[in-house]
Design a protein around this motif. Structure first.
Motif, PDB file in Angstrom:
ATOM      1  N   PRO A 280       0.482   7.999  -6.620  1.00 31.43           N
ATOM      2  CA  PRO A 280       1.241   6.994  -7.279  1.00 31.43           C
ATOM      3  C   PRO A 280       1.084   5.569  -6.437  1.00 31.43           C
ATOM      4  CG  PRO A 280       2.624   8.759  -6.545  1.00 31.43           C
ATOM      5  CD  PRO A 280       1.326   9.169  -6.112  1.00 31.43           C
ATOM      6  N   GLY A 281       1.484   4.699  -7.120  1.00 32.04           N
ATOM      7  CA  GLY A 281       1.499   3.222  -6.622  1.00 32.04           C
ATOM      8  C   GLY A 281       0.409   2.309  -6.552  1.00 32.04           C
ATOM      9  N   TYR A 282      -0.615   2.603  -7.388  1.00 22.84           N
ATOM     10  CA  TYR A 282      -1.613   1.613  -7.747  1.00 22.84           C
ATOM     11  C   TYR A 282      -1.062   0.166  -8.256  1.00 22.84           C
ATOM     12  CZ  TYR A 282      -5.159   4.906  -6.414  1.00 22.84           C
ATOM     13  OH  TYR A 282      -5.753   5.866  -5.964  1.00 22.84           O
ATOM     14  N   ASN A 283      -1.217  -0.770  -8.094  1.00 18.76           N
ATOM     15  CA  ASN A 283      -0.781  -2.107  -8.470  1.00 18.76           C
ATOM     16  C   ASN A 283      -1.423  -3.011  -9.183  1.00 18.76           C
ATOM     17  OD1 ASN A 283      -1.861  -2.876  -6.377  1.00 18.76           O
ATOM     18  ND2 ASN A 283       0.331  -3.410  -5.336  1.00 18.76           N
TER      19      ASN A 283
ATOM     20  N   GLN B  23       3.191  -7.670  -2.438  1.00 24.10           N
ATOM     21  CA  GLN B  23       2.866  -6.557  -2.085  1.00 24.10           C
ATOM     22  C   GLN B  23       1.382  -6.364  -1.526  1.00 24.10           C
ATOM     23  OE1 GLN B  23       3.005  -5.040  -6.316  1.00 24.10           O
ATOM     24  NE2 GLN B  23       5.043  -5.092  -6.360  1.00 24.10           N
ATOM     25  N   ASP B  24       1.015  -5.219  -0.980  1.00 22.68           N
ATOM     26  CA  ASP B  24      -0.191  -4.935  -0.497  1.00 22.68           C
ATOM     27  C   ASP B  24      -0.891  -4.385  -1.799  1.00 22.68           C
ATOM     28  OD1 ASP B  24      -0.151  -5.698   2.041  1.00 22.68           O
ATOM     29  OD2 ASP B  24       0.627  -3.722   2.744  1.00 22.68           O
ATOM     30  N   LEU B  25      -2.047  -5.055  -2.082  1.00 26.68           N
ATOM     31  CA  LEU B  25      -2.809  -4.495  -3.298  1.00 26.68           C
ATOM     32  C   LEU B  25      -3.250  -2.829  -3.082  1.00 26.68           C
ATOM     33  CD1 LEU B  25      -4.875  -7.396  -4.703  1.00 26.68           C
ATOM     34  CD2 LEU B  25      -2.638  -6.765  -5.138  1.00 26.68           C
ATOM     35  N   LYS B  26      -3.164  -2.109  -4.123  1.00 26.83           N
ATOM     36  CA  LYS B  26      -3.451  -0.798  -4.237  1.00 26.83           C
ATOM     37  C   LYS B  26      -4.478  -0.796  -5.472  1.00 26.83           C
ATOM     38  CE  LYS B  26      -2.353   4.067  -3.927  1.00 26.83           C
ATOM     39  NZ  LYS B  26      -1.334   5.060  -3.674  1.00 26.83           N
ATOM     40  N   ILE B  27      -5.657  -0.570  -5.258  1.00 22.77           N
ATOM     41  CA  ILE B  27      -6.411  -1.035  -6.602  1.00 22.77           C
ATOM     42  C   ILE B  27      -7.117   0.197  -6.750  1.00 22.77           C
ATOM     43  CG2 ILE B  27      -8.387  -2.101  -6.715  1.00 22.77           C
ATOM     44  CD1 ILE B  27      -7.694  -4.460  -4.941  1.00 22.77           C
ATOM     45  N   VAL B  28      -7.038   0.397  -8.196  1.00 24.71           N
ATOM     46  CA  VAL B  28      -8.106   1.454  -8.701  1.00 24.71           C
ATOM     47  C   VAL B  28      -9.290   0.665  -9.581  1.00 24.71           C
ATOM     48  CG1 VAL B  28      -6.626   1.434 -10.884  1.00 24.71           C
ATOM     49  CG2 VAL B  28      -8.293   3.437 -10.470  1.00 24.71           C
TER      50      VAL B  28
END
Lengths: 516, 473
Positions: free
Chosen positions: A116-119, B9-14
């Motif tokens: 979880p935690g993708y933004n 926020q730090d980006l957390k990318i898909v």
């Protein structure tokens, strides 16, 4: 000659992988034609053109891989297939034979389940599938950078409204560039961070302005791409308005720059009204806006080109009114070029990868009263009858659908422009060839090298014909870009290309070269 | 997460699509996951539209929950043995049931034609194969799927009017399921054999085995089938291709009653020997168990849960809870697996039999991770078996409440195939299955893995969207 068409069922690869594979394999010795693509109607047509469309291939689905090759002998065929397999194997990553937690998730939903935690979702899948994926990302609470084009305007509106209701940022569809928290998304340059926030309905526009700001010693807080259609009547600036709000609330952003290709008039009013309420300076550049904007409010600065937008923004940020870009000394170049021109050589042929840069260059010519033709005309009279045949002064946006259908965009694969460049160079009426070279993440690793080689070839061919040609390039990038600005500049200059630091200047210089 | 704090926020990318974007982000030290993405629905836009119309729908999710609940709370119990024509609904003297979706005589595969011939001779409707074939062709005989009569049959699945059948009752919902007796391996009717020994064995089943079991079962309070299966899964069976443990468990339960049932001693010996020598005896009980439970789950309005997967050797057919008795078919595929010595895929018949009802119910291949020894039979490695089961969680709705997998920390087996998930994820259910020789009467020549043809699910999702695509509140 050996021709073969192979169908691999249920073997999906993304189009960028396949296009780059096609270009790699086509360079192998003994390969006459090769087409590697998924079983879409478009790819079937391509195969049919090469006379490689078998019954099996014709019956394939978009999830089946088609490999059509024409080679000189059987050995080459084996070599090609081996090479193809090894490239594809490398793309698919390690085998999936283990039940392991390292397995790459196949869907957004699964990725979120696993971790979880993708933004942020960066989506560049084919357009017909893109809206659905964007919806999934929004459902998972992510912001979306939607690079894909060919998304319907209805889907775009729906996505943007959903995002808005969910307090999410929907960048795109057809969003080429953003820089969020210093992270380049899509095609974006390594620019220093600073106090200028950009909102742009144009990817290359954002790249031009952000690199110029960097060149002028300032930096970017955030650059928010909205997608090329955001300021159309139908979409009504949904993302632009959100982005303006975001930058208004962002303490790191002191100055806001807003860039777009010509927006719909109704939307202009809406945007200006919004900008007026912002308690920060707003620099607006609506390229080629037909009805010039009055300076409507003292926090708003209206600019007519991208260079000016960058300079104004940096001026506001630094409090100095003496901001200038480093000057190129073009006098010598113009003089030499003019002296070498034959009487028949009267026209420019401009081959752009960046749509906005093409637009801006045409605007320069329009304002100077020089007529031209284009594949992206702003009025009907400017339209080329056949985009494959240039006429007099011609500006081509080679990132436009006609040229990119089934092929990589010229920013990914600058060689797409090479045949056209050689063709233009062979035209005795041509005096100047203008092109852009765009650096940064996402772009080709050595675009200047590709173009320089083409320039060399073109010059040699023209020289045999007793003609000299001038080449002008606008180079968009920074020192920190993976390709390195200076190095790319040198490569171009070694072949005698005159390199301008801004597109606006390159267009003006080109116009000068045409004057006798 | 508020849009206004995205900048903090730090980006957390898909990333999906161009892998280059992810690679560059990774180089910059950005947390990014590149998806192993492929277009849903194998890229067919019209199927994606159908999928979209059925996705994120509370009403459909609710319906599926209801269908799963009906399956999970079912209580299938072996209560009796009877004669097909007396107990199976909709049977006449001329009705012959077969496995899979409907199929006409001329389109039947070799093993099924052989089984029809054998059944007609067994019933005394023909004296020889030629007569039987002429009768089958004449139109006098009505062929109908077992599945449309609350019944199931392995391989050809032939049920003729006077054959004895197990009777299972779903004590919770009151529905019944029927299945013939397993004849063992080799020359058997279900593989299309109709020689004298085959017919003699069928007669023995009718005259000795069935009455004996009937008397024994009558002494019980009914035999709970699910608990046998649940135990067998922990003893190496997946109760589709491996039934050794379940058969043994059944013997443990039934033998005391057989002994008490006043069966003539020579017959008792024959019965016990017959059951004990047939590792697959329980298959014909695991199948109707699944059938009884899935029939209860069928017919839930709005549900996208698959309630039948079945093949007739020519076509594969599925049925979906929300669409009741409608079949969605495609050509049956060839089974990939291991062949007995002397045989190859050239000898094989396409996929055949109702036994995929086990996978439909969350066992068979779906429970392969519990039955690792099975890979010696169907091919592959134990690792593959784990992966096959693992993958089925992607296309199912729930973890089984009865059947569990020790190696997965006793997680329930993947249960309740959702047509939407199959289409969305491009993952077809996998089935463990025996391979029949394509000529009648030769029998089983191997075993392996197979999947339904994609068309079944493609057609089903379109039909579902047509029926339920517009949400009605």
């Amino acid at each position: 000659m050996f021709a073969k068409t192979i169908v691999r069922t249920n073997a999906y690869y993304d189009s960028i992988t396949l296009m780059s594979l096609t270009s790699q394999v086509s360079e192998m010795a003994g390969v006459q034609d090769i087409m590697v693509g998924m079983g879409t109607d478009l790819n079937k047509e391509s195969l049919a053109r090469l006379d490689l469309l078998t019954e099996e291939a014709n019956a394939s689905s978009p999830n089946d891989l088609l490999i059509g090759v024409c080679v000189i002998d059987e050995e080459t065929l084996d070599a090609v297939l081996e090479e193809t397999d090894s490239i594809l194997a490398a793309k698919k990553g390690p085998s999936k034979s283990n039940v392991s937690e390292d397995e790459q998730p196949r869907s957004i939903e699964k990725a979120c389940q696993l971790s979880p935690g993708y933004n942020m979702a960066v989506i560049s899948v084919p357009g017909v599938y893109a809206a659905r994926e964007a919806r999934q990302a929004l459902r998972q609470g992510m912001h979306v950078f939607l690079f894909s084009d060919n998304v319907s305007v209805e889907d775009e509106i729906l996505l943007k409204k959903t995002a808005s209701a969910e307090d999410r940022l929907m960048m795109g569809p057809d969003c080429g560039t953003s820089i969020i928290n210093g992270v380049p998304l899509g095609f974006a340059n390594r620019v220093r961070r600073g106090s200028i926030g950009i909102v742009g309905a144009s990817g290359t526009g954002i790249q031009q302005v952000s690199t110029l700001i960097d060149c002028l010693g300032e930096g970017i807080s955030q650059a928010i791409g909205t997608g090329g259609r955001d300021l159309s009547d139908k979409v009504g600036g949904l993302t632009t308005l959100t982005a303006l709000e975001l930058l208004t609330a962002d303490d790191s952003t002191k100055i806001i720059v807003l860039i777009s290709k010509p927006p719909a008039q109704a939307v202009v009013g809406k945007i200006i009204a919004k900008a007026k309420l912002i308690n920060k300076p707003v620099v607006i550049c609506f390229l080629g806006n037909k009805t010039p904007l009055e300076s409507v409010s003292n926090n708003i600065t209206i600019c007519n080109n991208l260079e000016e937008a960058a300079i104004q923004a940096v001026g506001l940020a630094s409090g100095s009114n003496n901001i200038t870009l480093p000057d190129e000394d073009a006098c010598g170049f113009i003089k030499t070029a003019n002296s070498q021109l034959k009487d028949s050589q009267r026209y420019v042929r401009a081959l752009f990868g960046g749509g906005t840069l093409c637009e801006e260059s045409m605007m320069v010519f329009r304002n100077l009263g020089i007529s031209y033709f284009s594949n992206v005309p702003s009025v009907k009279t400017e339209a080329l009858a056949d985009v494959e045949e240039s006429k007099e002064n011609t500006f081509l946006d080679m990132g436009e659908d006609h040229f990119t259908r089934g092929r990589p965009h010229p920013m990914l694969e600058p060689s797409l422009r090479v045949p056209r460049l050689l063709k233009e160079a062979a035209d005795p009426e041509v005096a100047v060839i203008l092109f852009d070279v765009i650096l940064g993440h996402g772009s080709h690793s050595d675009p200047a090298g590709v173009m320089a080689a083409a320039v060399k070839q073109a010059k040699e061919a023209a020289a045999k014909d007793g003609r000299q040609l001038s080449f002008v390039a606008s180079l968009v990038g920074t020192q920190a870009d993976p390709q390195n600005f200076d190095q790319q500049k040198r490569i171009l200059e070694q072949e005698g290309v005159f390199v301008c630091v801004s597109n606006y200047r390159a267009a003006n210089l080109t116009a000068n070269l045409l004057k006798k | 997460m508020d849009v206004n704090n995205i900048f903090e926020q730090d980006l957390k990318i898909v990333n999906l699509g161009n892998a280059g974007f992810a690679a560059e982000l990774k180089d910059l030290g950005v947390e990014v996951t590149h998806l192993d993405w492929e277009p849903p629905s194998r890229g067919h836009v019209e199927l994606i539209d159908a999928l979209e119309a059925l996705s994120y729908r509370d009403d459909i999710d609710e319906a599926n929950k209801e269908a799963i609940e009906r399956y999970s709370s079912s209580a299938p119990v072996l209560i009796d043995v009877g004669r097909a024509i007396d107990v199976i609904p909709g049977l006449s003297r001329d009705t012959y049931l077969h496995s899979g979706p409907p199929v006409a005589w001329e389109n039947m595969a070799g093993p099924m034609k052989g089984a029809v011939i054998g059944a007609l001779m067994y019933e005394g409707r023909a004296d020889n194969p030629d007569e039987a074939e002429a009768l089958a062709k004449s139109g006098e005989i009505e062929f109908s799927p077992c599945h449309e009569h609350n019944a199931v049959g392995p391989m050809a699945g032939l049920i003729s009017p006077s054959m004895p059948v197990f009777i299972l009752e779903n004590k919770k919902y009151g529905n019944y399921a029927y299945c013939t007796f397993n004849e063992g391996l080799g020359k058997v009717l279900r593989f299309g054999a109709y020689s004298e020994e085959v017919l003699e064995r069928l007669k023995w089943i009718e005259n000795v085995l069935a009455p004996g079991l009937k008397r024994a079962i009558a002494l019980t309070d009914g035999i709970d089938m699910r608990s046998i299966i649940a135990q067998a899964l922990h003893m190496g069976d997946e109760v589709h291709n491996r039934n050794k443990a379940a058969t043994s468990l059944f013997i443990r339960i039934i033998v005391p009653y057989l002994v008490k049932a006043d069966i003539p001693n020579d017959e008792l010996v024959e019965i016990v020997e017959f059951i004990s020598s047939n590792d697959h005896f329980f298959l014909n009980l695991s199948m109707p168990t699944c059938k009884a439970m899935l029939d209860a789950a069928n017919g839930v309005k709005g549900s996208t849960v698959v309630t039948t997967m079945s093949r007739n050797g020519t076509e594969f057919g599925i049925r979906v809870s929300g669409l009741g008795d409608q079949w969605f078919t495609g050509p049956a595929e060839m089974v990939k697996g291991l062949y007995f010595p002397g045989y190859s895929e050239d000898d094989a018949n396409p996929d055949i039999g109702d036994s995929a009802i086990t996978e439909t119910a969350g066992i068979g291949c779906f429970a392969m991770a519990a039955a690792l020894p099975i890979v010696q039979f169907v091919g592959g490695t134990p690792q593959d078996a784990l992966q096959y089961t693992q993958q089925m969680y992607e296309v199912t709705i729930t973890d089984n409440n009865m059947y569990s997998i020790p190696f997965f920390d006793f997680r329930g087996t993947p249960t309740g195939i959702d047509v939407r998930k199959v289409i969305e994820k491009n993952i077809l259910p996998r089935i463990n299955t025996g391979i029949a020789h394509r000529e009648a009467g030769i029998g089983q020549i191997g075993a392996g893995l197979v999947s339904p043809p994609w068309e079944c699910f493609a057609k089903a999702i379109v039909a579902l969207a047509k029926e339920y695509g517009n949400k009605t509140d």
